[in-house]
Scaffold this motif. Structure first.
Motif, short mmCIF file in Angstrom:
data_model
loop_
_atom_site.label_atom_id
_atom_site.label_comp_id
_atom_site.label_asym_id
_atom_site.label_seq_id
_atom_site.Cartn_x
_atom_site.Cartn_y
_atom_site.Cartn_z
N TRP A 36 0.85 -1.19 0.00
CA TRP A 36 0.00 0.00 0.00
C TRP A 36 0.88 1.24 0.00
CZ3 TRP A 36 -3.19 -1.97 4.71
CH2 TRP A 36 -4.11 -2.94 4.28
N LYS A 37 0.41 2.26 -0.66
CA LYS A 37 1.13 3.53 -0.64
C LYS A 37 1.09 4.08 0.78
CE LYS A 37 0.58 4.60 -5.41
NZ LYS A 37 -0.06 5.29 -6.44
N GLY A 84 -9.71 3.42 -4.51
CA GLY A 84 -9.10 4.72 -4.79
C GLY A 84 -10.11 5.63 -5.46
N GLY A 85 -9.78 6.91 -5.53
CA GLY A 85 -10.67 7.85 -6.20
C GLY A 85 -10.61 9.22 -5.56
N GLU A 86 -11.64 10.00 -5.83
CA GLU A 86 -11.69 11.36 -5.30
C GLU A 86 -12.94 11.54 -4.46
OE1 GLU A 86 -11.45 14.14 -8.53
OE2 GLU A 86 -9.27 14.02 -8.58
N ILE A 87 -12.81 12.34 -3.41
CA ILE A 87 -13.96 12.72 -2.60
C ILE A 87 -13.99 14.23 -2.50
CG2 ILE A 87 -14.05 10.57 -1.27
CD1 ILE A 87 -12.65 12.05 1.02
N GLU A 88 -15.17 14.75 -2.26
CA GLU A 88 -15.34 16.19 -2.16
C GLU A 88 -15.32 16.60 -0.69
OE1 GLU A 88 -18.95 19.09 -3.32
OE2 GLU A 88 -18.20 17.82 -4.96
N VAL A 89 -14.54 17.62 -0.37
CA VAL A 89 -14.45 18.12 1.00
C VAL A 89 -15.77 18.77 1.38
CG1 VAL A 89 -13.28 19.75 2.53
CG2 VAL A 89 -11.96 18.48 0.84
N LYS A 144 -11.70 18.77 -4.32
CA LYS A 144 -11.58 17.32 -4.50
C LYS A 144 -10.30 16.84 -3.82
CE LYS A 144 -15.05 16.82 -7.42
NZ LYS A 144 -16.23 16.08 -7.13
N MET A 145 -10.43 15.81 -2.98
CA MET A 145 -9.27 15.18 -2.34
C MET A 145 -9.06 13.83 -2.99
SD MET A 145 -9.73 15.89 1.75
CE MET A 145 -8.49 14.69 2.14
N LYS A 146 -7.83 13.55 -3.37
CA LYS A 146 -7.51 12.25 -3.99
C LYS A 146 -7.22 11.25 -2.88
CE LYS A 146 -4.76 9.90 -7.35
NZ LYS A 146 -3.44 9.55 -7.69
#
Length: 184
Positions: A36-37, A84-89, A144-146
């Motif tokens: 994992w990263k 994985g993906g993006e979420i909105e703050v 957007k948070m990655k």
């Protein structure tokens, strides 16, 4: 033993073997052989998915149909961690980030005489962590948070190897049963 019983036994055995391997991914801090990263912030406290163990414990017993095995989690964020993906703050997230900042920053020890932060390893770690939370809290709502992929369940060559092994063992058992019934 009919075909339906054989396929159910194969699914049951595959369920057991794969559930154990997916659980071991948390111990390995990797998806089999793909590490994992790590957290991009210095001095963070361990791997994101194993700090509290909540995510690991949230993986529910898989549901099995006639042809499928499906694993799920009761925590909504585990899906984005796995894929994985993006979420909105959101405003609520910003409040949480600020709360974490103040919690961590409150743990930093100061030298009263020098009116400065005490020069200790603990303070350096806490300072870096506080800066991480502050940076996240400073993002505007809607940013957007990655989220990096930290896969723990899914397709992998090791999954195929395990499935092949389970099928082979079960088919050898069927073959043995056939031989024994033909001898009678």
């Amino acid at each position: 033993m009919d075909f339906k019983q054989i396929s159910q036994q194969i699914l049951k055995d595959a369920n057991t073997e794969l559930s154990q391997e997916f659980d071991r991914n948390f111990e390995r801090k990797a998806f089999f052989d793909e590490a994992w990263k790590s957290d991009k912030y210095p001095n963070s406290k361990g791997s994101t998915l194993v700090r509290s163990g909540k995510g690991r414990r949230s993986i529910q017993n898989p549901t099995t149909t006639d042809t499928d095995i499906t694993w799920s989690s009761n925590l909504p964020y585990m899906k984005i961690q796995n894929e994985g993906g993006e979420i909105e703050v959101t405003k609520k997230m910003k409040s949480f980030f600020w709360a974490m900042y103040y919690k961590v920053y409150g743990g930093i020890q100061f030298n009263v005489r020098k009116k400065a932060m005490a020069n200790t390893q603990r303070n350096k770690r806490l300072s870096a962590e506080a800066q991480k939370w502050k940076a996240m809290a400073m993002q505007p709502v809607g940013t957007k948070m990655k989220i990096e992929q930290r896969q723990f369940i899914g397709e992998h060559p090791e999954v195929h190897r395990i499935l092949k092994q389970v099928v082979d063992v079960n088919m050898k058992e069927v073959e043995q049963n056939l031989k024994n019934s033909l001898k009678r």
